[in-house]
Each structure stands twice: as structure tokens, then as C-alpha cells.
Design a protein around this motif. Structure first.
Motif, PDB file in Angstrom:
ATOM      1  N   CYS A 190      -3.444   8.410  -8.620  1.00 54.00           N
ATOM      2  CA  CYS A 190      -2.409   7.958  -9.548  1.00 54.00           C
ATOM      3  C   CYS A 190      -1.274   8.972  -9.593  1.00 54.00           C
ATOM      4  O   CYS A 190      -1.498  10.141  -9.926  1.00 54.00           O
ATOM      5  CB  CYS A 190      -3.005   7.753 -10.938  1.00 54.00           C
ATOM      6  SG  CYS A 190      -1.793   7.208 -12.156  1.00 54.00           S
ATOM      7  N   SER A 223       0.816  -1.223   0.000  1.00 58.23           N
ATOM      8  CA  SER A 223       0.000   0.000   0.000  1.00 58.23           C
ATOM      9  C   SER A 223       0.845   1.265   0.000  1.00 58.23           C
ATOM     10  O   SER A 223       0.364   2.343  -0.375  1.00 58.23           O
ATOM     11  CB  SER A 223      -0.936   0.013   1.207  1.00 58.23           C
ATOM     12  OG  SER A 223      -0.189  -0.066   2.418  1.00 58.23           O
ATOM     13  N   GLY A 263     -14.080   2.384  -7.701  1.00 54.73           N
ATOM     14  CA  GLY A 263     -14.306   0.999  -7.319  1.00 54.73           C
ATOM     15  C   GLY A 263     -15.761   0.807  -6.937  1.00 54.73           C
ATOM     16  O   GLY A 263     -16.333   1.653  -6.244  1.00 54.73           O
ATOM     17  N   SER A 290     -17.737   8.038  -9.580  1.00 54.91           N
ATOM     18  CA  SER A 290     -17.823   6.653  -9.132  1.00 54.91           C
ATOM     19  C   SER A 290     -19.276   6.207  -9.021  1.00 54.91           C
ATOM     20  O   SER A 290     -19.648   5.111  -9.455  1.00 54.91           O
ATOM     21  CB  SER A 290     -17.120   6.516  -7.779  1.00 54.91           C
ATOM     22  OG  SER A 290     -17.308   5.230  -7.236  1.00 54.91           O
ATOM     23  N   SER A 298      -8.643  -7.304  -8.339  1.00 52.15           N
ATOM     24  CA  SER A 298      -9.024  -6.323  -9.362  1.00 52.15           C
ATOM     25  C   SER A 298      -8.159  -5.069  -9.317  1.00 52.15           C
ATOM     26  O   SER A 298      -7.672  -4.601 -10.350  1.00 52.15           O
ATOM     27  CB  SER A 298     -10.500  -5.941  -9.198  1.00 52.15           C
ATOM     28  OG  SER A 298     -11.333  -7.018  -9.504  1.00 52.15           O
ATOM     29  N   TYR A 299      -7.960  -4.519  -8.112  1.00 55.04           N
ATOM     30  CA  TYR A 299      -7.185  -3.278  -8.036  1.00 55.04           C
ATOM     31  C   TYR A 299      -5.706  -3.484  -8.359  1.00 55.04           C
ATOM     32  O   TYR A 299      -5.162  -2.785  -9.225  1.00 55.04           O
ATOM     33  CB  TYR A 299      -7.340  -2.629  -6.660  1.00 55.04           C
ATOM     34  CG  TYR A 299      -6.494  -1.386  -6.507  1.00 55.04           C
ATOM     35  CD1 TYR A 299      -6.829  -0.207  -7.164  1.00 55.04           C
ATOM     36  CD2 TYR A 299      -5.332  -1.396  -5.741  1.00 55.04           C
ATOM     37  CE1 TYR A 299      -6.045   0.932  -7.054  1.00 55.04           C
ATOM     38  CE2 TYR A 299      -4.540  -0.281  -5.615  1.00 55.04           C
ATOM     39  CZ  TYR A 299      -4.900   0.887  -6.269  1.00 55.04           C
ATOM     40  OH  TYR A 299      -4.113   2.005  -6.167  1.00 55.04           O
ATOM     41  N   SER A 309     -12.670  -2.139 -10.679  1.00 57.80           N
ATOM     42  CA  SER A 309     -11.715  -1.151 -10.209  1.00 57.80           C
ATOM     43  C   SER A 309     -11.095  -0.523 -11.447  1.00 57.80           C
ATOM     44  O   SER A 309     -10.386  -1.198 -12.192  1.00 57.80           O
ATOM     45  CB  SER A 309     -10.642  -1.796  -9.323  1.00 57.80           C
ATOM     46  OG  SER A 309      -9.646  -0.848  -8.981  1.00 57.80           O
ATOM     47  N   LYS A 310     -11.392   0.738 -11.706  1.00 58.03           N
ATOM     48  CA  LYS A 310     -10.993   1.368 -12.969  1.00 58.03           C
ATOM     49  C   LYS A 310     -10.605   2.820 -12.737  1.00 58.03           C
ATOM     50  O   LYS A 310     -11.270   3.550 -12.002  1.00 58.03           O
ATOM     51  CB  LYS A 310     -12.141   1.294 -13.972  1.00 58.03           C
ATOM     52  CG  LYS A 310     -11.812   1.854 -15.336  1.00 58.03           C
ATOM     53  CD  LYS A 310     -12.991   1.717 -16.283  1.00 58.03           C
ATOM     54  CE  LYS A 310     -12.661   2.266 -17.662  1.00 58.03           C
ATOM     55  NZ  LYS A 310     -13.825   2.154 -18.585  1.00 58.03           N
ATOM     56  N   LYS A 311      -9.533   3.213 -13.398  1.00 62.63           N
ATOM     57  CA  LYS A 311      -9.100   4.603 -13.305  1.00 62.63           C
ATOM     58  C   LYS A 311     -10.049   5.487 -14.107  1.00 62.63           C
ATOM     59  O   LYS A 311     -10.451   5.138 -15.213  1.00 62.63           O
ATOM     60  CB  LYS A 311      -7.667   4.739 -13.822  1.00 62.63           C
ATOM     61  CG  LYS A 311      -7.027   6.064 -13.463  1.00 62.63           C
ATOM     62  CD  LYS A 311      -5.511   5.990 -13.494  1.00 62.63           C
ATOM     63  CE  LYS A 311      -5.000   5.782 -14.908  1.00 62.63           C
ATOM     64  NZ  LYS A 311      -3.528   5.936 -14.968  1.00 62.63           N
ATOM     65  N   VAL A 343      -3.581  -1.954 -11.647  1.00 62.00           N
ATOM     66  CA  VAL A 343      -2.408  -1.081 -11.558  1.00 62.00           C
ATOM     67  C   VAL A 343      -1.280  -1.591 -12.455  1.00 62.00           C
ATOM     68  O   VAL A 343      -0.710  -0.835 -13.253  1.00 62.00           O
ATOM     69  CB  VAL A 343      -1.933  -0.975 -10.090  1.00 62.00           C
ATOM     70  CG1 VAL A 343      -0.600  -0.230 -10.017  1.00 62.00           C
ATOM     71  CG2 VAL A 343      -2.977  -0.252  -9.246  1.00 62.00           C
ATOM     72  N   THR A 367      -9.334   6.726  -8.995  1.00 61.08           N
ATOM     73  CA  THR A 367      -9.719   5.357  -9.305  1.00 61.08           C
ATOM     74  C   THR A 367     -11.094   5.064  -8.714  1.00 61.08           C
ATOM     75  O   THR A 367     -11.335   5.335  -7.533  1.00 61.08           O
ATOM     76  CB  THR A 367      -8.697   4.360  -8.745  1.00 61.08           C
ATOM     77  OG1 THR A 367      -7.416   4.614  -9.338  1.00 61.08           O
ATOM     78  CG2 THR A 367      -9.124   2.921  -9.043  1.00 61.08           C
ATOM     79  N   THR A 386      -9.232 -12.492 -12.466  1.00 61.65           N
ATOM     80  CA  THR A 386     -10.099 -11.614 -11.673  1.00 61.65           C
ATOM     81  C   THR A 386     -11.579 -11.927 -11.882  1.00 61.65           C
ATOM     82  O   THR A 386     -12.421 -11.341 -11.185  1.00 61.65           O
ATOM     83  CB  THR A 386      -9.851 -10.133 -12.022  1.00 61.65           C
ATOM     84  OG1 THR A 386     -10.118  -9.916 -13.416  1.00 61.65           O
ATOM     85  CG2 THR A 386      -8.413  -9.732 -11.728  1.00 61.65           C
TER      86      THR A 386
END
Length: 347
Positions: free
Chosen positions: A292, A199, A301, A332, A235-236, A315-317, A240, A299, A228
Motif C-alpha cells: 500500500c 496493475s 489474500g 497471512s 475481492s482485491y 483480500s484484506k489489508k 482497494v 495485503t 464479491t
């Protein structure tokens, strides 16, 4: 000048709908059956007039300038997937099932207010469920009479996903697939780790030395993306590391290895779909703000539950830079709402 769009593919069920389909069968305690169509693309009927050169080794004597006119589709032809699905769709609808407008790979029929049959097709793999056993048997015989169909019995293995069924519910997992990835990378006997990502580590594009084998990196990340399907916990971190496919560095590769060491800790982990006596749809969403370090984008989620069973997540930017944390949260919520609207249409 008018432009026309020509569809050359066979509609395939989204993975989120595959999970929704299995979850609903578990909630209703319906049996799941699987069929396989042999040589599916050879069954399609061509709508266009198509010619091909004579195959090597088969040239009419003295007539080398002739070509072959195709009456049926075959493998390698661009129109084959569309022709196959068109033929399959007509056959199923002639039986009396209707095609779902929210997802064309799903067909359904109600013989009475409390009797129903559902069919889902993924190219040539078919899953059938419902509570009308007689109608399901008739549907199987109908498909047998039109296609070379193999009855695989109860659903056990679908699209690389293991689907054991029991009185407790339906489990989906990719144990064999995960073990194959570990064996390919030589990490079968590696020491497992408790978390898939550090993290405190922020990966950037030009971080450390370049990785010597970018193709291996892309292939491995691609396999993790498919993993996934049954592992929302990946997912996260997989999202990345997938951002560095074009030009991976050593640090990016080490992050991928860490994910694999986490998978080694429990390769059989998956999802349990069970009857919790509820069909309520609940969604949760969240977003960071400018998380990011490369482009300062946030991001998103979200996860969606059907009757307490997890059926969809992402999970997507985000596509733009949010100017505030509130804007990131609203984006989101918008993405999660789109998924909810689609699931509502399916249900």
C-alpha cells in the motif's frame, strides 16, 4: 459496576457458510429446499416488560396519559430480531434438531448414522437440505404449524444470489444484480475490459481532483462489495477502492468504472459446486510486502476449497506494518488458519 451485554439482533449465517452449505449439498448430491416465514418479527415473544405511547389516531377518550403494554414483538422494536430468533430456535429444537455451536444460525439432526437433515436460517429465509426426505417433510409441517410459512420449493434465489440446481451440481451467480448495477450507472452498453484493475496504477488518498458526488461513490462501492459474494476475482480491486469512501477523487471513481467494465464482460460469471468425490479442505494464502503506497501495510489474500470447490476467500489489508516479508507471510497464514479452524468446527 457490572456491565451486561444485551443481544438485540437475529443471528445470520455468514456468506462463507452459505457457500459451504451449498457446496456440501452439491458434493453429497442432496436437494435444497427454501422456506419463507411471513411477518417473522410478529412471532417473537417478549421477555421484558415494554410499554409504548398510544399510536397517532388511537387515543382513549379522556385517557390521553395512558400507554400500551406490549405482549408480542413487532417491526420497529429493538428487541424484535432477538425475540423472533429465540422463538424460532425453540420451535426447531423442539422438533429434535440441534443448534450448531460454531454458527447459531445452523441447525442439524441425525435420525440414523446415514440419515441427516440440515437447516440454515438468515433472518426469515430458510434453506433445508439432507438425505432424509421423510424427516424434511415432517420438519416443514412442523414449521407450518407454528408460523405462517410459504414453501418456495427447490432453492432458486437466495439473498440476491441465483442458485440453479442440476445433475452437474449447484451454480451460484448474481447475474441480475450485476446487470442492475450496470443499468444504474448507465454502463449497460459500455465496452468491456479484460482486467478489473490496472496493475501498474497505485491509488492514493490525494490523487487528482475530488469527485463531485461522494454518496454515489459510496453507494456503488457498497453494491460491488455485495457482488464479491460470488465473484472472488473482484475481492482485491473492490477492497482497494473501498479504502477511499470518505473522500473519493476522480481517479478513484475511474477505478470503480473500470471494475464495472470488467463485470460487463461476463455479468453471469459465478461459481460451480460439484461432486468431485472428495471432502478434503485445502487452503492457499499469500501476502505482498508494504504494497500500500499510503501506509506501507501489506495485503493478505487466502482462499479455502472444500472438495475442490471454492467456499471462502478474502483480500484484506493487514492491521499493522510488517517489518519483513516473512512477517507479512506469517500474518497471512495466521488469518487463513483462523478461517480453517472455524470451517473445521462447522464440518
Amino acid at each position: 459496576m457490572a456491565l451486561t451485554t444485551v443481544i438485540l439482533f437475529s443471528p445470520m449465517a455468514k456468506t462463507s457458510y452459505v457457500r459451504l452449505f451449498l457446496a456440501m449439498a452439491a458434493i453429497r448430491q442432496w436437494p435444497l429446499y427454501q422456506l419463507d416465514i411471513k411477518n417473522a418479527f410478529l412471532h417473537g415473544d417478549l421477555e421484558e416488560e415494554i410499554y409504548m405511547e398510544q399510536p397517532p389516531g388511537f387515543v382513549a377518550q379522556g385517557e390521553s396519559g395512558l400507554v400500551c403494554k406490549l405482549h408480542r414483538s413487532f417491526y420497529g422494536l429493538k428487541q424484535s430480531p432477538r425475540a423472533w430468533f429465540g422463538k424460532f430456535s425453540r420451535v426447531v429444537q423442539n422438533f429434535g434438531l440441534k443448534r450448531c455451536e460454531a454458527d447459531h444460525s445452523v441447525f442439524y439432526g441425525h435420525t440414523s448414522p446415514d440419515k441427516c437433515v440440515y437447516l440454515m436460517v438468515y433472518v426469515d429465509d430458510i434453506v433445508i437440505t439432507g438425505n432424509d426426505i421423510t424427516r424434511i417433510a415432517q420438519l416443514k409441517n412442523h414449521l407450518f404449524s407454528h408460523f405462517q410459512t410459504k414453501d418456495l420449493g427447490r432453492l432458486k434465489y437466495f439473498l440476491g444470489i441465483e442458485v440453479p440446481q442440476s445433475k452437474e451440481g449447484v451454480i451460484i451467480a448474481q447475474r441480475k444484480y450485476a446487470l442492475d448495477i450496470l443499468e444504474e450507472t448507465g454502463l449497460t452498453n459500455c465496452k468491456p475490459i479484460d482486467s478489473p484493475m490496472d496493475s501498474n496504477q497505485k491509488l492514493t488518498r490525494d490523487q487528482g481532483e475530488l469527485f463531485s458526488d461522494p454518496k454515489r461513490y459510496r453507494r456503488l462501492v457498497g453494491k460491488l462489495i455485495y457482488l464479491t459474494i460470488t465473484r472472488p476475482d473482484l475481492s482485491y480491486p473492490v477492497g482497494v477502492v473501498s479504502q477511499f469512501m470518505q473522500n473519493p477523487h476522480i481517479d478513484h471513481w475511474n477505478a470503480v468504472i473500470r471494475i464495472l467494465r470488467y463485470v460487463k464482460g461476463n455479468p453471469r460469471q459465478g461459481l460451480l459446486y460439484e461432486n468431485k468425490r472428495s471432502t478434503q479442505v485445502v487452503a492457499y494464502c499469500d501476502a505482498d510486502w508494504a504494497g500500500c503506497p499510503i501506509d506501507r501495510r501489506s495485503t493478505t489474500g487466502y482462499c479455502v476449497f472444500l472438495g475442490g470447490n471454492l467456499v471462502s476467500w478474502k483480500s484484506k489489508k493487514q492491521s499493522v506494518v510488517a517489518r519483513s516479508s516473512a512477517e507479512a507471510e506469517y500474518r497471512s497464514m495466521a488469518l487463513a488458519t483462523c478461517e480453517l479452524v472455524w470451517i473445521k468446527q462447522l464440518l
